[in-house]
Motif scaffolding. Structure first.
Motif, short mmCIF file in Angstrom:
data_model
loop_
_atom_site.label_atom_id
_atom_site.label_comp_id
_atom_site.label_asym_id
_atom_site.label_seq_id
_atom_site.Cartn_x
_atom_site.Cartn_y
_atom_site.Cartn_z
N ARG A 93 12.06 -26.95 -45.85
CA ARG A 93 13.44 -27.74 -45.14
C ARG A 93 14.57 -27.62 -46.02
O ARG A 93 15.65 -27.82 -45.22
CB ARG A 93 12.92 -29.03 -45.39
CG ARG A 93 11.53 -29.75 -44.75
CD ARG A 93 11.54 -30.76 -44.94
NE ARG A 93 9.50 -31.54 -43.72
CZ ARG A 93 8.37 -30.81 -44.08
NH1 ARG A 93 8.25 -31.11 -44.95
NH2 ARG A 93 7.68 -31.52 -43.55
N THR A 94 14.28 -27.07 -47.42
CA THR A 94 15.73 -27.28 -47.88
C THR A 94 16.42 -25.79 -47.19
O THR A 94 18.38 -26.38 -47.57
CB THR A 94 15.36 -27.24 -48.86
OG1 THR A 94 15.14 -27.91 -49.74
CG2 THR A 94 17.07 -26.35 -49.89
N ILE A 95 15.64 -24.63 -46.78
CA ILE A 95 16.86 -23.27 -46.08
C ILE A 95 16.96 -23.94 -45.16
O ILE A 95 17.99 -23.45 -44.04
CB ILE A 95 15.77 -22.61 -46.18
CG1 ILE A 95 14.76 -21.94 -47.59
CG2 ILE A 95 16.12 -21.47 -45.00
CD1 ILE A 95 13.83 -20.79 -47.17
N ILE A 96 16.64 -24.78 -43.78
CA ILE A 96 17.05 -25.17 -43.13
C ILE A 96 18.10 -26.39 -42.91
O ILE A 96 19.54 -26.14 -42.35
CB ILE A 96 15.79 -25.55 -41.80
CG1 ILE A 96 15.09 -25.05 -41.97
CG2 ILE A 96 16.86 -26.48 -40.89
CD1 ILE A 96 13.87 -25.86 -41.25
N PRO B 210 16.86 -16.82 -41.77
CA PRO B 210 16.58 -17.42 -42.51
C PRO B 210 16.18 -18.76 -41.82
O PRO B 210 15.24 -18.91 -42.67
CB PRO B 210 17.50 -16.77 -43.42
CG PRO B 210 18.20 -15.81 -43.82
CD PRO B 210 17.94 -15.74 -42.17
N ARG B 211 17.07 -19.09 -41.26
CA ARG B 211 16.98 -20.76 -40.80
C ARG B 211 16.03 -20.85 -39.53
O ARG B 211 14.69 -21.46 -39.67
CB ARG B 211 18.12 -20.55 -40.36
CG ARG B 211 17.94 -22.84 -39.05
CD ARG B 211 19.40 -23.20 -39.04
NE ARG B 211 20.18 -22.30 -37.37
CZ ARG B 211 19.98 -22.30 -36.92
NH1 ARG B 211 19.02 -22.53 -36.59
NH2 ARG B 211 20.73 -21.35 -36.53
N ARG B 212 15.43 -19.32 -38.89
CA ARG B 212 14.59 -19.62 -37.93
C ARG B 212 13.37 -19.62 -38.34
O ARG B 212 12.00 -19.56 -38.11
CB ARG B 212 15.24 -18.50 -36.45
CG ARG B 212 16.37 -18.70 -35.66
CD ARG B 212 16.57 -17.94 -34.76
NE ARG B 212 17.45 -18.30 -34.08
CZ ARG B 212 17.20 -18.03 -32.55
NH1 ARG B 212 15.88 -18.75 -32.24
NH2 ARG B 212 18.08 -18.61 -31.84
N ALA B 213 13.38 -18.05 -39.12
CA ALA B 213 11.91 -18.11 -40.10
C ALA B 213 11.34 -19.35 -40.59
O ALA B 213 10.74 -19.51 -40.87
CB ALA B 213 12.28 -17.01 -41.39
N TYR C 39 24.15 -26.93 -43.35
CA TYR C 39 25.44 -27.12 -42.95
C TYR C 39 26.62 -26.23 -43.93
O TYR C 39 27.74 -26.32 -44.01
CB TYR C 39 25.25 -28.36 -44.60
CG TYR C 39 24.65 -29.46 -44.32
CD1 TYR C 39 25.34 -30.64 -43.44
CD2 TYR C 39 23.33 -29.81 -44.88
CE1 TYR C 39 24.90 -32.43 -43.14
CE2 TYR C 39 22.95 -31.56 -44.73
CZ TYR C 39 23.59 -31.92 -43.80
OH TYR C 39 22.55 -33.72 -43.72
N ARG C 40 25.72 -25.46 -43.69
CA ARG C 40 27.19 -23.63 -44.22
C ARG C 40 27.27 -23.64 -42.75
O ARG C 40 28.44 -23.32 -42.69
CB ARG C 40 26.43 -22.82 -44.58
CG ARG C 40 26.70 -21.44 -45.04
CD ARG C 40 25.59 -20.07 -45.04
NE ARG C 40 24.80 -19.61 -44.00
CZ ARG C 40 25.30 -19.37 -42.87
NH1 ARG C 40 26.53 -18.85 -42.87
NH2 ARG C 40 24.31 -19.24 -41.53
#
Length: 394
Positions: free
Chosen positions: A380-383, A323-326, A388-389
């Protein structure tokens, strides 16, 4: 031709480069004339049929993420309408491929592959666009009582009531992948996915006149009946169906943007190398040359990030990093494309503002991808959330 799953994503092989070149030629030679005959804002069925005849819609079901990116980037370079038509078929049909029953796949996917059947992905609502977990389209159990999938299935199904908005291919699609609240839990945990044929009683829609020339509309659900056979996946797991689709398609949205950026960049290099001004050509001016260099560098960086995200998906689609990379790929590529197209228009001057010019077309096209399938702010929120996770879990 074999798939591209083994590519590192940073250096394409000769077979990949050759395939992309063929796609760009096909887009310019066969698909562009069909696109020009279509009506902006309407589904172009002859164009879809051509995509089916060329075997490109079949690729939606057999490609890995990297091959999908190469396909979308190459089509976008030569014909954005063809790219969009193909991508919308994939977005609407991918949940059926991944989560549908054998009966659903056999009924609907052959037509999608052939370009005869138009699919649509119905997630967004007037009050739930970026915050997809807040959707309110209600799936009320037929049997009444508790609001849950168990009571709904026991009573024969559900009735869908509410609205969807900003739905690509609406209201002309032949079926919709619809996400509705069945109430198994709060937020995203109470959403189910349904395959809803367009001829269901109580379903209506209207086209919306948008800046981009895409077919987009709204849908109204007035007690639309759906049953257990219409479910995609398990009750209450519809949000996962949506995210599975978006995680695959987000890097390829970036590829669409990269294709537009590369087209704008190439047009700008050709223009500034030939256009005379101030006793020389525009490209001799340092201000112009440096701007073109910046456009090229940003485009290449976005392209590589898109390929890396797609390669990560192909290596392990279930990885926590996907998800972050996407999100990074979609964010950088769409923002970059906006930058490149805007500066390309500036360097072309008034010529690019004339209706029908490539850059006038790209200027209208390039704005939408920064919003759909998750706006830049959502990416940006997903990243940040994923970063932080990882810290908390370390």
């Amino acid at each position: 031709m074999t798939g591209f799953a083994g590519s590192a994503g940073f250096a394409l092989g000769a077979d990949q480069e050759e395939w992309c070149a063929r796609l760009r030629a096909l887009a310019a030679g066969r698909l562009r004339p069909l696109a020009e005959k279509g009506e902006p804002g309407r589904v172009n069925r002859p164009l879809l049929a051509a995509l089916g005849e060329e075997g490109l819609l079949e690729r939606l079901f057999t490609s890995g993420a990297l091959e999908l990116c190469l396909l979308r980037e190459s089509l976008a370079y030569g014909c954005t309408e063809a790219e969009t038509a193909l991508a919308l078929q994939g977005l609407g049909a991918h949940p059926v491929l991944r989560s549908g029953s054998d009966r659903q796949r056999e009924r609907w996917l052959p037509g999608v592959r052939a370009g005869r059947t138009v699919a649509a992905f119905a997630l967004s609502e007037p009050g739930a666009g970026s915050d997809a977990g807040a959707l309110t389209l209600e799936a009320r159990p037929e049997s009444g009582g508790a609001s849950g999938a168990g009571s709904g299935a026991a009573g024969g199904g559900w009735r869908l009531s509410g609205e969807k908005c900003w739905i690509s291919n609406a209201p002309e699609a032949d079926f919709y992948t619809v996400f509705a609240r069945t109430g198994e839990g709060p937020g995203a945990r109470g959403i189910s996915a349904f395959l809803v044929p367009a001829d269901r009683p109580g379903l209506s829609g209207e086209a919306l006149d948008m800046l981009s020339p895409h077919p987009i509309g709204s849908l109204a659900f007035d007690g639309v009946p759906v049953g257990p056979d219409d479910l995609l996946g398990e009750p209450g797991r519809g949000f996962g169906v949506a995210m599975d689709t978006l995680n695959l398609f987000r890097p390829s949205v970036g590829a669409f943007a990269v294709g537009m950026a590369r087209a704008a960049l190439d047009a700008t290099v050709a223009h500034t190398a030939a256009r005379t001004a101030f006793g020389g050509v525009l490209g001799d001016l340092q201000a112009v040359a440096h701007r073109v260099a910046e456009m090229a560098t940003r485009t290449e960086a976005a392209r590589l990030l898109v390929y890396a995200a797609a390669g990560a998906y192909d290596a392990d689609a279930g990885s926590a990093q996907v998800p972050r990379r996407a999100a990074m790929a979609k964010l950088l590529a769409t923002e970059t494309a906006q930058y490149v197209v805007d500066h390309a228009v500036q360097l072309h001057g008034a010529l690019a503002l004339r209706r029908g010019h490539l850059l006038e077309h790209l200027y209208r096209e390039v704005r939408a991808p920064r919003i759909y399938e998750g706006a830049s702010e959502v990416q940006r929120t997903i990243i940040a959330k994923e970063l932080y996770r990882e810290v908390r879990e370390a």
